[in-house]
Design an enzyme around this catalytic site. Structure first.
Site, PDB file in Angstrom:
ATOM      1  N   LYS A  25      45.881   3.976  28.478  1.00 51.85           N
ATOM      2  CA  LYS A  25      44.907   3.558  27.467  1.00 51.85           C
ATOM      3  C   LYS A  25      45.120   4.319  26.164  1.00 51.85           C
ATOM      4  CE  LYS A  25      40.438   5.269  27.133  1.00 51.85           C
ATOM      5  NZ  LYS A  25      40.056   5.644  25.772  1.00 51.85           N
ATOM      6  N   ASN A  26      45.134   5.650  26.255  1.00 54.90           N
ATOM      7  CA  ASN A  26      45.127   6.422  25.016  1.00 54.90           C
ATOM      8  C   ASN A  26      46.456   6.381  24.273  1.00 54.90           C
ATOM      9  OD1 ASN A  26      42.449   6.929  25.300  1.00 54.90           O
ATOM     10  ND2 ASN A  26      42.685   8.992  26.136  1.00 54.90           N
ATOM     11  N   CYS A 120      33.049   6.714  23.392  1.00 59.86           N
ATOM     12  CA  CYS A 120      32.129   7.428  24.280  1.00 59.86           C
ATOM     13  C   CYS A 120      31.352   8.504  23.536  1.00 59.86           C
ATOM     14  CB  CYS A 120      32.924   8.053  25.421  1.00 59.86           C
ATOM     15  SG  CYS A 120      33.595   6.813  26.534  1.00 59.86           S
ATOM     16  N   ARG A 125      32.103  14.692  17.767  1.00 62.93           N
ATOM     17  CA  ARG A 125      33.396  14.071  17.468  1.00 62.93           C
ATOM     18  C   ARG A 125      33.629  13.834  15.965  1.00 62.93           C
ATOM     19  NH1 ARG A 125      34.750   9.750  22.147  1.00 62.93           N
ATOM     20  NH2 ARG A 125      36.843  10.582  21.856  1.00 62.93           N
ATOM     21  N   ASP A 308      39.321  14.645  30.292  1.00 64.11           N
ATOM     22  CA  ASP A 308      39.061  13.290  30.799  1.00 64.11           C
ATOM     23  C   ASP A 308      38.993  13.242  32.330  1.00 64.11           C
ATOM     24  OD1 ASP A 308      39.086  12.464  28.203  1.00 64.11           O
ATOM     25  OD2 ASP A 308      41.084  11.584  28.272  1.00 64.11           O
ATOM     26  N   ARG A 400      36.369  -0.223  29.971  1.00 59.51           N
ATOM     27  CA  ARG A 400      37.026   0.188  28.729  1.00 59.51           C
ATOM     28  C   ARG A 400      38.342   0.903  29.004  1.00 59.51           C
ATOM     29  NH1 ARG A 400      34.205   3.819  25.506  1.00 59.51           N
ATOM     30  NH2 ARG A 400      36.268   3.783  24.635  1.00 59.51           N
TER      31      ARG A 400
HETATM   32  N1  EPU Z   1      37.491  17.714  16.458  1.00 59.18           N
HETATM   33  C1  EPU Z   1      36.954  18.156  15.274  1.00 59.18           C
HETATM   34  N2  EPU Z   1      37.404  17.583  14.107  1.00 59.18           N
HETATM   35  C2  EPU Z   1      38.323  16.600  14.101  1.00 59.18           C
HETATM   36  C3  EPU Z   1      38.870  16.146  15.319  1.00 59.18           C
HETATM   37  C4  EPU Z   1      38.436  16.729  16.486  1.00 59.18           C
HETATM   38  O1  EPU Z   1      36.107  19.035  15.239  1.00 59.18           O
HETATM   39  O2  EPU Z   1      38.673  16.113  13.017  1.00 59.18           O
HETATM   40  C5  EPU Z   1      37.045  18.338  17.732  1.00 59.18           C
HETATM   41  C6  EPU Z   1      36.320  17.337  18.629  1.00 59.18           C
HETATM   42  O3  EPU Z   1      34.944  17.268  18.319  1.00 59.18           O
HETATM   43  C7  EPU Z   1      36.571  17.925  20.003  1.00 59.18           C
HETATM   44  C8  EPU Z   1      37.976  18.522  19.865  1.00 59.18           C
HETATM   45  O4  EPU Z   1      38.188  18.703  18.469  1.00 59.18           O
HETATM   46  O5  EPU Z   1      35.653  18.949  20.249  1.00 59.18           O
HETATM   47  C9  EPU Z   1      39.096  17.677  20.426  1.00 59.18           C
HETATM   48  O6  EPU Z   1      38.995  16.347  19.953  1.00 59.18           O
HETATM   49  P1  EPU Z   1      40.258  15.363  19.881  1.00 59.18           P
HETATM   50  O7  EPU Z   1      40.446  14.973  18.458  1.00 59.18           O
HETATM   51  O8  EPU Z   1      41.409  15.991  20.585  1.00 59.18           O
HETATM   52  O9  EPU Z   1      39.767  14.133  20.730  1.00 59.18           O
HETATM   53  P2  EPU Z   1      39.701  12.612  20.321  1.00 59.18           P
HETATM   54  O10 EPU Z   1      40.912  12.241  19.534  1.00 59.18           O
HETATM   55  O11 EPU Z   1      38.367  12.281  19.780  1.00 59.18           O
HETATM   56  C10 EPU Z   1      41.102  11.821  22.402  1.00 59.18           C
HETATM   57  C11 EPU Z   1      40.934  10.786  23.473  1.00 59.18           C
HETATM   58  C12 EPU Z   1      39.822  11.225  24.420  1.00 59.18           C
HETATM   59  C13 EPU Z   1      40.196  12.561  25.013  1.00 59.18           C
HETATM   60  C14 EPU Z   1      40.470  13.585  23.908  1.00 59.18           C
HETATM   61  C15 EPU Z   1      40.967  14.915  24.419  1.00 59.18           C
HETATM   62  C16 EPU Z   1      41.535   8.700  22.459  1.00 59.18           C
HETATM   63  C17 EPU Z   1      41.103   7.424  21.848  1.00 59.18           C
HETATM   64  N3  EPU Z   1      40.582   9.521  22.858  1.00 59.18           N
HETATM   65  O12 EPU Z   1      39.834  11.915  21.738  1.00 59.18           O
HETATM   66  O13 EPU Z   1      39.765  10.250  25.438  1.00 59.18           O
HETATM   67  O14 EPU Z   1      39.116  13.029  25.790  1.00 59.18           O
HETATM   68  O15 EPU Z   1      41.465  13.066  23.008  1.00 59.18           O
HETATM   69  O16 EPU Z   1      42.106  14.764  25.189  1.00 59.18           O
HETATM   70  O17 EPU Z   1      42.729   8.944  22.596  1.00 59.18           O
HETATM   71  C18 EPU Z   1      38.719   9.042  27.159  1.00 59.18           C
HETATM   72  O18 EPU Z   1      39.814   8.479  27.351  1.00 59.18           O
HETATM   73  O19 EPU Z   1      37.742   8.925  27.948  1.00 59.18           O
HETATM   74  C19 EPU Z   1      38.564   9.895  25.997  1.00 59.18           C
HETATM   75  C20 EPU Z   1      37.371  10.295  25.569  1.00 59.18           C
END
Ligand code: EPU
Length: 423
Positions: A25-26, A120, A125, A308, A400
């Site tokens: 997915k990701n 989610c 985020r 995850d 999803r």
């Molecule tokens: N963060 C910030 N600022 C930013 C970006 C991130 O403070 O600009 C913080 C977030 O709040 C969090 C941490 O950094 O505390 C890590 O966030 P990250 O950006 O790595 O996560 P994401 O991109 O929002 C993706 C996956 C998630 C997965 C996380 C961590 C996708 C679409 N989503 O989320 O997947 O949990 O990386 O591996 O790729 C899921 O599949 O259920 C899912 C939530």
């Protein structure tokens, strides 16, 4: 709006047999927006047929791209006619990864207006690191009326230092940087397998991305990207969920089409619990003959234990012998499923971002509600291991991220069906 269906599981039977993992997915939700950077048609294979992928098809079409999507077969994208740069609230809210349209559209045409993403609700985020990266490349960014506006006359390669390791930030800036003039260096980059997969896809179109999989990624901008046919990697989290479900039901399952090296953090934890995990090049067998032991889990960025899988893992730990401690270090609200597990007889105490789980002999089926995708996966695991019937409300969250999950679990011997709530 409450869902119209529920998932009904009669638990207690061991999962047994072979199951094939779907595409990630990701990785898919990054690779599909990346097709907009291409200057010719390209074809993506092994995409999972899940709601997030279908939402991206609609978004690409709304931007003017021609998309031929045969679920389970291929997605052919001709981005050449795409001249749109706006993704509205209704579309953006359908998934978290709609924010990758900002990086892709900036790279493609120097302009993007994308409403804040959905996805989610597992914490605040923020996307400040994404915007900081775009700004470093020379884009102006603004937030107005719930929409992120990003514009650049020209993108220029630059050094980007992420304040924290962010998967989304790394991917988004990588997308924009592919079409920037000169070289961009991403420092403190995320190392997840799907970052490597996206880099491989971009490179297959002629991009120059080096170092993906390490914390320093160098991207030399390329003005023209040619068409490519690319198959995305298997889903690491689906693989992990199936491994956990096999252990939770005291089963014996061979998971095929996966990449065992991506699963090392989970495999190590399962071995520590007394579960037998053996792997070959592209398959993992999970079986358990005796009771499993409690373990402590701390979520970390890759290659640490993935956030995850924390939720499904916590379901497994509810019946482990002893006390398990789970620390969630990535997202601040990823324990919403714990109350539902307690409803099923689990003994769990949550203190801030730590959950203390005292193993009980057995969970008992109960009506529960999924609050997010991996919470749904946790309840699925709990339902499979519990005695009696579990009803999972809001199963749409599970759709999803997990392709044909009921069909796959039924083939392993699970009793699982979907019912209309009205019936
Ligand atoms: N963060 C910030 N600022 C930013 C970006 C991130 O403070 O600009 C913080 C977030 O709040 C969090 C941490 O950094 O505390 C890590 O966030 P990250 O950006 O790595 O996560 P994401 O991109 O929002 C993706 C996956 C998630 C997965 C996380 C961590 C996708 C679409 N989503 O989320 O997947 O949990 O990386 O591996 O790729 C899921 O599949 O259920 C899912 C939530």
């Amino acid at each position: 709006m409450p869902g119209k269906e529920k998932m009904v599981i009669v638990g207690g039977s061991p999962l047994e047999g072979e199951v094939h993992v779907s595409g990630g997915k990701n990785t898919s939700v990054a690779v599909i927006p990346a097709t907009l950077l291409c200057d010719e048609p390209c074809t993506i294979e092994n995409l999972p047929d899940i709601d997030d992928v279908r939402a991206l098809v609609d978004i690409l079409r709304s931007l003017g791209a021609v998309v031929d999507y045969e679920p389970g077969e291929f997605m052919k994208v001709d981005p050449r006619p795409a001249n749109g740069y706006q993704v509205g609230y209704r579309d953006a809210q359908r998934l978290r990864a709609s924010y990758y349209l900002i990086g892709a559209l900036l790279g493609r045409q120097g302009r993007a207006e994308v409403a804040f993403p959905g996805g989610c609700k597992i914490g605040q985020r923020p996307i400040d690191q994404h915007l900081k990266g775009f700004n470093a490349l020379g884009a102006e960014t603004d937030e107005r009326g719930g929409t992120i506006i990003a514009e650049a006359e020209e993108l220029n390669g630059s050094d980007v230092f992420f304040d924290m390791v962010t998967v989304g930030g790394t991917i988004n800036v990588m997308l924009a940087a592919c079409k920037a003039m000169g070289t961009t260096v991403l420092h403190n980059a995320a190392k997840e397998p799907h970052i490597v997969d996206l880099a491989n896809f971009l490179n297959s179109m002629g991009a120059n991305v080096r170092g993906a999989g390490t914390d320093l990624i160098r991207i030399k901008g390329t003005p023209y990207l040619h068409g490519s046919t690319y198959a995305v990697i298997p889903d690491q989290i689906e693989t992990g969920t199936l491994m956990i479900a096999a252990a939770a039901t005291h089963g014996d399952v061979v998971i095929t089409g996966c990449i065992p090296t991506h699963m090392e953090a989970l495999s190590a934890k399962l071995l520590e619990m007394g579960v037998r995990v053996t792997d070959s090049d592209d398959a993992i067998r999970v079986r358990i003959s005796s009771a499993h032991r409690a373990v402590n889990v701390k979520t970390q960025v890759y290659p640490g234990f993935p956030t995850d899988l924390q939720q499904p893992m916590s379901a497994l730990l509810t019946t482990a012998h002893g006390t398990s401690i789970i620390q969630e270090t990535i997202f601040e609200s990823r324990f919403k499923h714990m109350d539902e597990l307690i409803r099923m007889g689990a003994q769990i105490r949550v203190v801030d971002r730590t959950a203390i789980i005292e193993g009980v002999p057995q969970l008992l089926g109960a009506p529960v509600t999924a609050t997010d995708l991996r919470a749904g996966a946790a309840l699925l695991v709990a339902g499979l291991m519990a005695k009696g019937e579990t009803e999972i409300y809001e199963p749409e969250y599970i759709d999803r991220g997990y392709e044909h999950i009921e069909k796959k679990l039924r083939a392993l011997g699970a009793s699982i069906r979907r019912e209309s709530i009205e019936s």
